[in-house]
Write a protein that holds these residues in place. Structure first.
Motif, PDB file in Angstrom:
ATOM      1  N   LEU A 144       3.610 -14.784  -4.826  1.00  0.00           N
ATOM      2  CA  LEU A 144       2.633 -13.712  -5.104  1.00  0.00           C
ATOM      3  C   LEU A 144       3.064 -12.433  -4.600  1.00  0.00           C
ATOM      4  O   LEU A 144       3.371 -12.300  -3.525  1.00  0.00           O
ATOM      5  N   GLN A 145       3.104 -11.430  -5.408  1.00  0.00           N
ATOM      6  CA  GLN A 145       3.374 -10.003  -5.201  1.00  0.00           C
ATOM      7  C   GLN A 145       2.293  -9.059  -5.550  1.00  0.00           C
ATOM      8  O   GLN A 145       1.820  -8.904  -6.675  1.00  0.00           O
ATOM      9  N   ALA A 146       1.779  -8.387  -4.427  1.00  0.00           N
ATOM     10  CA  ALA A 146       0.489  -7.449  -4.635  1.00  0.00           C
ATOM     11  C   ALA A 146       0.989  -6.118  -4.109  1.00  0.00           C
ATOM     12  O   ALA A 146       1.739  -5.931  -3.073  1.00  0.00           O
ATOM     13  N   VAL A 147       0.718  -5.076  -5.087  1.00  0.00           N
ATOM     14  CA  VAL A 147       1.366  -3.849  -4.702  1.00  0.00           C
ATOM     15  C   VAL A 147       0.001  -2.954  -4.575  1.00  0.00           C
ATOM     16  O   VAL A 147      -0.916  -2.923  -4.997  1.00  0.00           O
ATOM     17  N   GLU A 148       0.112  -1.800  -3.714  1.00  0.00           N
ATOM     18  CA  GLU A 148      -0.610  -0.702  -3.237  1.00  0.00           C
ATOM     19  C   GLU A 148      -0.628   0.186  -4.696  1.00  0.00           C
ATOM     20  O   GLU A 148       0.450   0.497  -5.134  1.00  0.00           O
ATOM     21  N   ARG A 149      -1.784   0.492  -5.109  1.00  0.00           N
ATOM     22  CA  ARG A 149      -1.900   1.459  -5.983  1.00  0.00           C
ATOM     23  C   ARG A 149      -3.039   2.417  -5.731  1.00  0.00           C
ATOM     24  O   ARG A 149      -3.693   2.518  -4.740  1.00  0.00           O
ATOM     25  N   GLY A 150      -2.875   3.490  -6.395  1.00  0.00           N
ATOM     26  CA  GLY A 150      -3.743   4.533  -6.198  1.00  0.00           C
ATOM     27  C   GLY A 150      -3.524   5.471  -4.679  1.00  0.00           C
ATOM     28  O   GLY A 150      -2.327   5.249  -4.623  1.00  0.00           O
ATOM     29  N   MET A 151      -4.320   5.622  -4.094  1.00  0.00           N
ATOM     30  CA  MET A 151      -4.341   6.181  -2.565  1.00  0.00           C
ATOM     31  C   MET A 151      -3.946   5.199  -1.655  1.00  0.00           C
ATOM     32  O   MET A 151      -4.488   4.251  -1.469  1.00  0.00           O
ATOM     33  N   THR A 152      -2.552   5.229  -0.964  1.00  0.00           N
ATOM     34  CA  THR A 152      -1.999   4.185  -0.354  1.00  0.00           C
ATOM     35  C   THR A 152      -2.239   4.629   1.205  1.00  0.00           C
ATOM     36  O   THR A 152      -2.750   5.654   1.446  1.00  0.00           O
ATOM     37  N   GLY A 153      -2.015   3.508   1.921  1.00  0.00           N
ATOM     38  CA  GLY A 153      -2.214   3.816   3.368  1.00  0.00           C
ATOM     39  C   GLY A 153      -3.530   3.515   3.767  1.00  0.00           C
ATOM     40  O   GLY A 153      -3.911   4.067   5.132  1.00  0.00           O
ATOM     41  N   MET A 154      -4.533   3.394   3.107  1.00  0.00           N
ATOM     42  CA  MET A 154      -5.972   3.763   3.604  1.00  0.00           C
ATOM     43  C   MET A 154      -6.408   2.591   4.657  1.00  0.00           C
ATOM     44  O   MET A 154      -7.043   2.918   5.578  1.00  0.00           O
ATOM     45  N   ARG A 155      -6.005   1.376   4.571  1.00  0.00           N
ATOM     46  CA  ARG A 155      -6.101   0.339   5.711  1.00  0.00           C
ATOM     47  C   ARG A 155      -5.411   0.850   6.968  1.00  0.00           C
ATOM     48  O   ARG A 155      -6.328   0.763   8.043  1.00  0.00           O
ATOM     49  N   GLU A 156      -4.335   1.442   6.962  1.00  0.00           N
ATOM     50  CA  GLU A 156      -3.833   1.813   8.359  1.00  0.00           C
ATOM     51  C   GLU A 156      -4.536   3.056   8.539  1.00  0.00           C
ATOM     52  O   GLU A 156      -4.713   2.969   9.942  1.00  0.00           O
TER      53      GLU A 156
ATOM     54  N   TYR B 287      -8.490  -8.252  10.276  1.00  0.00           N
ATOM     55  CA  TYR B 287      -8.798  -7.136   9.561  1.00  0.00           C
ATOM     56  C   TYR B 287      -9.085  -7.368   8.093  1.00  0.00           C
ATOM     57  O   TYR B 287      -9.305  -6.396   7.449  1.00  0.00           O
ATOM     58  N   ASP B 288      -8.650  -8.540   7.590  1.00  0.00           N
ATOM     59  CA  ASP B 288      -8.644  -8.923   6.116  1.00  0.00           C
ATOM     60  C   ASP B 288     -10.094  -8.683   5.480  1.00  0.00           C
ATOM     61  O   ASP B 288      -9.960  -8.269   4.243  1.00  0.00           O
ATOM     62  N   ALA B 289     -11.034  -9.029   6.136  1.00  0.00           N
ATOM     63  CA  ALA B 289     -12.595  -9.030   5.639  1.00  0.00           C
ATOM     64  C   ALA B 289     -12.913  -7.703   5.681  1.00  0.00           C
ATOM     65  O   ALA B 289     -13.550  -7.530   4.520  1.00  0.00           O
ATOM     66  N   GLN B 290     -12.399  -6.734   6.312  1.00  0.00           N
ATOM     67  CA  GLN B 290     -12.807  -5.373   6.298  1.00  0.00           C
ATOM     68  C   GLN B 290     -12.346  -4.764   5.034  1.00  0.00           C
ATOM     69  O   GLN B 290     -12.725  -3.753   4.497  1.00  0.00           O
ATOM     70  N   PHE B 291     -10.897  -5.204   4.591  1.00  0.00           N
ATOM     71  CA  PHE B 291     -10.330  -4.596   3.452  1.00  0.00           C
ATOM     72  C   PHE B 291     -10.007  -5.897   2.576  1.00  0.00           C
ATOM     73  O   PHE B 291      -8.957  -5.831   2.358  1.00  0.00           O
ATOM     74  N   ALA B 292     -11.052  -6.213   1.803  1.00  0.00           N
ATOM     75  CA  ALA B 292     -10.861  -7.524   1.204  1.00  0.00           C
ATOM     76  C   ALA B 292      -9.876  -7.242  -0.044  1.00  0.00           C
ATOM     77  O   ALA B 292      -9.357  -8.298  -0.677  1.00  0.00           O
ATOM     78  N   ASP B 293      -9.875  -5.850  -0.554  1.00  0.00           N
ATOM     79  CA  ASP B 293      -9.149  -5.589  -1.686  1.00  0.00           C
ATOM     80  C   ASP B 293      -7.981  -5.124  -1.412  1.00  0.00           C
ATOM     81  O   ASP B 293      -7.196  -4.748  -2.475  1.00  0.00           O
TER      82      ASP B 293
END
Length: 417
Positions: A110-122, A158-164
């Motif tokens: 599975l490949q998932a790509v950052e879209r829109g504003m990137t780097g928010m999690r970091e 930290y996945d639960a904090q950034f579920a999407d």
């Protein structure tokens, strides 16, 4: 195709590709009629992780790699991040299951790509955690400086904090896939993948005149073995884990007393040649006490700790369950406790025993009520069968999880009935 998996919510694009219309995540299933291009076998996880981290570092960063079972078939699971091509920012996160066989392999990805504003999690996590120690040496290959850094923000806690976030979605998909995917029995039955071993290394032998130090082994986890040198816990990667496990904690090795009724296994370490000598508990007919040697490589605590995964932890405590069966057969109890306990029995501990045809697990302190299996009780009993005695290992794991003590700093202590 060799792997069947849940396609709920996905739209099939072609014979081997599916897309999630809600977020653009893409799943692919590929069969390769070639010898797998893996640097080591699934059983040699430290080398496999190290070499994968080195090669992946050329294009991005290996976030994690684990030996898992997909539909009860051994598989390699990896999570990788790479920069988005031809874009100034943004990353793609790729989770893949590789089922290797002697002459072929199947890869579900599975490949998932950052879209829109990137780097928010970091950005959010840097604000929460601070810049200090944000970027860390790679746990599998500390010498690697990859194209993308290994940092604290990719930790699964930290996945639960950034579920999407795409990384969180990759891990969520992987957890579901492990539970639901199935491998075609015909493919599963093919000969397993075995990499070319190359020339066999010469067996490690202590040199004449070398200094041997008697040390207490801890719990073997993920191919690593802690050795207690006096009060210091040191960490070693085993060259031949099967050689060590054939003797360790089975009543065959020499012992050191903690009290007149509490004993631990003992081995002799030659640090100069990174070798342990497995000392027999009883002398052989010719008067000898050594039963063989095993080669080791001293490693950092970080490397050994990173070998701790759900799979390696479960296997270690299942091994404790098997050790408990062997102890019961020779009339002994097993206590799982911190290696710093060097006298009388003290909290925390789990004692596994068989008495009066009952399998007994007793722990202190009493686990919280939400602890699985214990449910707020300090003692559990059941009719003594091989299965119930072995289950004591899993009971010990759940109790240990409440102690705040790292599993690599635990030891096994034996007490006669």
């Amino acid at each position: 195709m060799p792997i069947a998996f849940d396609t709920t919510g996905l739209q099939q694009r072609d014979q081997a590709t599916w897309v999630n219309p809600a977020n653009g995540d893409q799943v692919s299933l590929t069969y390769f009629d070639l010898v797998p291009d893996l640097p080591a076998s699934l059983d040699d996880l430290p080398k496999l992780r190290h070499d994968l981290a080195v090669t992946t570092g050329q294009v991005g960063c290996l976030i994690e790699a684990h030996h898992v079972r997909l539909g009860d078939v051994p598989a390699l699971f990896q999570v990788v991040k790479v920069p988005l091509p031809n874009q100034p920012s943004g990353q793609a996160f790729i989770g893949s299951f590789t089922v290797p066989k002697a002459g072929s392999s199947a890869v579900l990805k599975l490949q998932a790509v950052e879209r829109g504003m990137t780097g928010m999690r970091e950005a959010v996590l840097v604000a929460q955690l601070g810049f200090e120690d944000w970027v860390m040496p790679h746990p599998y290959a500390p010498e690697v400086e990859g194209r993308l850094p290994f940092h604290r923000g990719d930790d699964p806690r930290y996945d639960a904090q950034f579920a999407d976030h795409p990384l969180s979605r990759v891990r969520a998909w992987a957890h579901h896939t492990i539970r639901t995917a199935r491998v075609d029995p015909r493919f599963a039955a093919l000969p397993p993948f075995t990499p070319d071993p190359g020339p066999a290394p010469a067996p490690a032998v202590p040199e004449v005149g070398s200094t041997l130090t008697t040390v207490v082994p801890g719990l073997p986890i993920g191919g690593y073995l802690p050795l207690w040198i006096d009060d210091e816990c040191t960490f070693w990667r085993m060259a031949e884990p099967d050689v060590v496990l054939a003797k360790l904690a089975l009543g065959a090795l020499a012992r050191t007393p903690l009290t007149d009724r509490r004993f631990r296994d003992l081995v002799a370490l030659d640090e100069s040649s990174a070798t342990i000598m497995l000392l027999n508990r009883y002398r052989s007919e010719d008067g000898g006490i050594a039963s063989g040697t095993a080669g080791l490589t001293r490693v950092t605590g970080l490397e050994a700790h990173e070998a701790l995964t759900t799979d390696t932890l479960l296997e270690a405590f299942r091994w404790i369950g098997r050790v408990s069966v062997a102890a019961a057969e020779r009339g002994e109890h097993v206590t799982v406790e911190p290696g710093t306990h060097t006298g009388d029995l003290a909290e925390p501990y789990v004692r596994l025993a068989v008495q009066d045809e009952l399998s007994i697990a007793r722990t202190a302190p009493t686990p919280p009520t939400e602890t699985p299996m214990w449910l707020g009780q300090s003692s559990l009993t059941s009719p003594a069968t091989r299965e119930s005695i072995e289950a004591g290992g899993i009971l010990a794991m759940y109790a240990m999880n409440t102690w705040g003590e790292h599993p690599l700093r635990l030891c096994l202590t034996f007490t006669p009935h």
